[in-house]
Write an enzyme that holds these catalytic residues in place. Structure first.
Site, PDB file in Angstrom:
ATOM      1  N   CYS A 151       5.281  -6.160   1.514  1.00 35.38           N
ATOM      2  CA  CYS A 151       5.625  -4.739   1.486  1.00 35.38           C
ATOM      3  C   CYS A 151       4.955  -3.995   2.653  1.00 35.38           C
ATOM      4  O   CYS A 151       5.305  -4.242   3.803  1.00 35.38           O
ATOM      5  CB  CYS A 151       5.274  -4.151   0.125  1.00 35.38           C
ATOM      6  SG  CYS A 151       6.103  -2.583  -0.155  1.00 35.38           S
TER       7      CYS A 151
ATOM      8  N   ASP B  44     -14.365 -11.552 -24.420  1.00 31.66           N
ATOM      9  CA  ASP B  44     -14.881 -11.128 -23.109  1.00 31.66           C
ATOM     10  C   ASP B  44     -16.405 -11.192 -23.044  1.00 31.66           C
ATOM     11  O   ASP B  44     -16.972 -11.773 -22.106  1.00 31.66           O
ATOM     12  CB  ASP B  44     -14.410  -9.708 -22.776  1.00 31.66           C
ATOM     13  CG  ASP B  44     -12.905  -9.565 -22.891  1.00 31.66           C
ATOM     14  OD1 ASP B  44     -12.229 -10.599 -22.847  1.00 31.66           O
ATOM     15  OD2 ASP B  44     -12.424  -8.433 -23.035  1.00 31.66           O
TER      16      ASP B  44
ATOM     17  N   GLU C 142       4.640 -11.043  -6.316  1.00 37.77           N
ATOM     18  CA  GLU C 142       3.605 -11.188  -7.343  1.00 37.77           C
ATOM     19  C   GLU C 142       4.019 -10.673  -8.718  1.00 37.77           C
ATOM     20  O   GLU C 142       3.416 -11.015  -9.716  1.00 37.77           O
ATOM     21  CB  GLU C 142       2.315 -10.487  -6.881  1.00 37.77           C
ATOM     22  CG  GLU C 142       2.338  -8.958  -6.833  1.00 37.77           C
ATOM     23  CD  GLU C 142       2.978  -8.370  -5.567  1.00 37.77           C
ATOM     24  OE1 GLU C 142       3.741  -9.101  -4.907  1.00 37.77           O
ATOM     25  OE2 GLU C 142       2.747  -7.197  -5.262  1.00 37.77           O
TER      26      GLU C 142
ATOM     27  N   LYS D 250      -7.047 -11.058 -18.795  1.00 37.60           N
ATOM     28  CA  LYS D 250      -7.426 -11.623 -20.101  1.00 37.60           C
ATOM     29  C   LYS D 250      -7.129 -13.135 -20.200  1.00 37.60           C
ATOM     30  O   LYS D 250      -7.960 -13.899 -20.675  1.00 37.60           O
ATOM     31  CB  LYS D 250      -6.651 -10.885 -21.194  1.00 37.60           C
ATOM     32  CG  LYS D 250      -7.118 -11.187 -22.587  1.00 37.60           C
ATOM     33  CD  LYS D 250      -8.173 -10.213 -22.992  1.00 37.60           C
ATOM     34  CE  LYS D 250      -8.726 -10.424 -24.362  1.00 37.60           C
ATOM     35  NZ  LYS D 250      -9.785  -9.434 -24.638  1.00 37.60           N
TER      36      LYS D 250
ATOM     37  N   HIS E 210       8.195  -7.726  -3.729  1.00 40.73           N
ATOM     38  CA  HIS E 210       6.894  -8.067  -4.325  1.00 40.73           C
ATOM     39  C   HIS E 210       6.968  -9.421  -5.036  1.00 40.73           C
ATOM     40  O   HIS E 210       7.437  -9.493  -6.165  1.00 40.73           O
ATOM     41  CB  HIS E 210       6.469  -6.974  -5.315  1.00 40.73           C
ATOM     42  CG  HIS E 210       6.037  -5.727  -4.632  1.00 40.73           C
ATOM     43  ND1 HIS E 210       4.754  -5.531  -4.182  1.00 40.73           N
ATOM     44  CD2 HIS E 210       6.737  -4.634  -4.272  1.00 40.73           C
ATOM     45  CE1 HIS E 210       4.671  -4.366  -3.596  1.00 40.73           C
ATOM     46  NE2 HIS E 210       5.858  -3.790  -3.627  1.00 40.73           N
TER      47      HIS E 210
ATOM     48  N   GLY F 216       0.846  -1.193   0.000  1.00 39.17           N
ATOM     49  CA  GLY F 216       0.000   0.000   0.000  1.00 39.17           C
ATOM     50  C   GLY F 216       0.873   1.230   0.000  1.00 39.17           C
ATOM     51  O   GLY F 216       2.078   1.140   0.276  1.00 39.17           O
TER      52      GLY F 216
END
Ligand code: XMP
Length: 513
Positions: A81, A227, A171, A369, A169, A54
């Protein structure tokens, strides 16, 4: 109910990315606001919690905090973090503000192998950092697990309490072994079985959609794109005939596309589709218009008009399904910069719900996606829909420079079909992200047989990209370019010259218009 990990979102740029990485590991994951009370979480029996990063500092008064009870809940926890700093502060560690914040790549050195968090991670690897505060000492029970040159405690853990945290991080793709660290936390620390699949997402969404819609009617605009097709199929699984799909054929689709997608929607997916042939109407409105922005605006208005008229025929329609993806959600969170620097007005059905007083159903809002493609496959969508290239809402109208006429559309459709056929058949690795033909108004002299020609230039665009935001031109093999060029000039009347676009985005855009 599947084993669920909750990500407490402290305002991270990457909260969705964390969730997606956890789902990739076969664990169901949801994001909740950082201040969600423990009682609400406990009711959902969290299998583990992840505290996101954050923008704030825990050293500042009023920094976002989680419910006190969470720390003592006994649920395995991973702080990332800001999440690490908050955990550290709450367990009594010491934090300081760094003189120089640490942003970007750093060499992560693993210093402790007693705990499983870094199993399989080499002693040194690249990790992505983005912080201004740092943990400098730890209380009893906690050990420092890794460091970087600037960050003494880049990871910490308390094996008894199953509380772990990382300053980097895990990710982001730039962290070399981020996935391994997350996998270790989920499997080794939290002991999760990692058997969640997209099928479970399907079951969950179906339940939620049914509960929300009840007996009401729902409408969805199908574009032929992946989509809207996936969103509609999912909603149809939930509520069947209560969903009406509308497919507006504006005549600006590629060769055979309208028939193919309509056939797939009706016969394979059993969607209830109203098809509207609006080809003439769109062409009439576009006649004589060569300004690209005007084309986009006209097409957008016409589309809404046609769609609204169709929706009005359905009594009591209350909801509109949209295939909004997570990247669209992030983009729409920054309206100021977008509005200020608008390059092209993207046409999707964005303006519809406000005008029509419909409530939105957006079942893909948390997905990226490639996750939508996976969901599409889980729902049994055919490969030609799941693997479809991104295609602009205004279709071929923005790939014809200048006036849009049926004749010019015919030329472009034929040339574009050749580009796609040849590139598909070439089996390239990596496969370009998007590839198509553009019809330019440039005419030049050529020679065919013994005669002079004076015909159009067609441009070929093929790009590699992650998300369409930035792009590089695809290094297509020369032999392939040669085949495409020869076929187009031989098979498509009105074209006597081919150029290959070798510009990146930026400075160019993907589409020519
Ligand atoms: P540009 O040309 O802006 O394109 O670099 C970036 C990506 O967006 C697609 N694109 C659109 N997609 N509605 C869409 O849904 C639109 O109006 C639109 N215009 C461009 C383009 O094909 C590329 O993938």
């Amino acid at each position: 109910m599947p084993e669920t990990v909750f990500v407490l979102d402290f305002g991270a740029q990457y909260a969705q990315l964390i969730a997606r990485r956890i789902r990739e590991q076969g664990v169901y994951c949801e994001i909740v606001p950082y201040d969600t009370p423990w009682s609400a979480l406990a009711a959902r029996k969290p299998a583990a919690l992840v505290l996101s990063g954050g923008p704030e500092s825990t050293l500042v008064e009023g920094a976002p905090e989680m419910d006190d009870e969470i720390l003592n809940s006994g649920v395995p926890m991973l702080g990332i973090c800001y999440g690490m700093q908050l955990l550290a502060r709450d367990v009594g560690a010491e934090l300081v503000k760094l003189d120089h914040a640490e942003y970007g790549p750093a060499t992560l050195v693993v210093g402790d192998r007693e705990t499983p968090l870094f199993d399989g991670v080499p002693d040194e690897s690249r990790a992505w950092m983005s912080h201004g505060d740092s943990v400098v000492s730890l209380p009893d029970g906690y050990r420092a697990l890794a460091s970087t040159a600037r960050c003494h405690v880049a990871a910490m853990g308390n094996p008894q309490k199953k509380i772990y945290a990382v300053q980097f991080h895990p990710e982001v793709v730039h962290t070399e072994h981020g996935r391994t660290v997350l996998a270790n936390f989920l499997a080794e620390v939290a002991g999760l079985s990692r058997d969640w699949k997209m099928d479970s997402f399907v079951d969950r969404s179906i339940g939620e959609i049914r509960a929300r819609v009840g007996g009401d009617r729902v409408i969805c605009a199908l574009s032929g794109g992946v989509d809207s097709a996936v969103a509609a199929t999912l909603v149809a699984r939930a509520i069947g005939e209560q969903l009406t799909c509308v497919f507006v054929d504006h005549g600006l689709l590629r060769k055979n596309e309208a028939e193919e997608v309509l056939g797939a929607f009706r016969e394979l997916l059993h969607l209830n589709v109203v098809a509207i042939d609006a080809r003439e109407r769109f062409l009439r409105k576009l006649s004589g218009v060569d300004d690209p922005e005007r084309k986009r605006i006209i097409i957008g208005h016409e589309f809404i008009d046609v769609f609204e008229r169709e929706a009005a025929k359905i009594p009591g329609v209350k909801y509109l399904v949209q295939g909004t993806l997570y990247p669209d959600v992030i983009e729409s969170k920054t309206p100021a910069s977008k509005a200020g620097k608008k390059i092209k007005s993207h046409h999707n059905v964005g303006g519809l719900p406000e005008q029509m007083g419909l409530e939105l159903i957006e079942p893909l809002r948390s997905l990226f996606k490639d996750e939508v493609r996976e969901l599409g496959r889980a729902l049994g969508l055919p490969a030609n829909i799941v693997g479809r290239q991104p295609f602009p809402g205004p279709g071929l109208a923005v790939r014809i420079i200048g006036d849009v006429t049926e004749e010019r559309l015919e030329v472009l459709r034929a040339a574009d079909a050749i580009v796609r056929e040849e590139i598909d058949a070439a089996g390239l690795d990596p496969h370009p992200w998007q590839y198509f033909a553009v019809l330019t108004p440039v005419k030049s002299v050529g020679v065919m047989g013994d005669g002079r020609t004076y015909a159009n230039l067609v441009a070929i665009r093929a790009i590699t990209s992650e998300d369409g935001m930035t792009a590089d031109w695809a290094r297509l093999p020369h032999a392939l370019l040669g085949r495409i060029s020869a076929r187009i000039v031989n098979e498509v009347r009105g074209v006597n010259r081919i150029a290959y676009d070798i510009t990146t985005k930026p400075p160019a855009t993907v589409e020519w218009e």
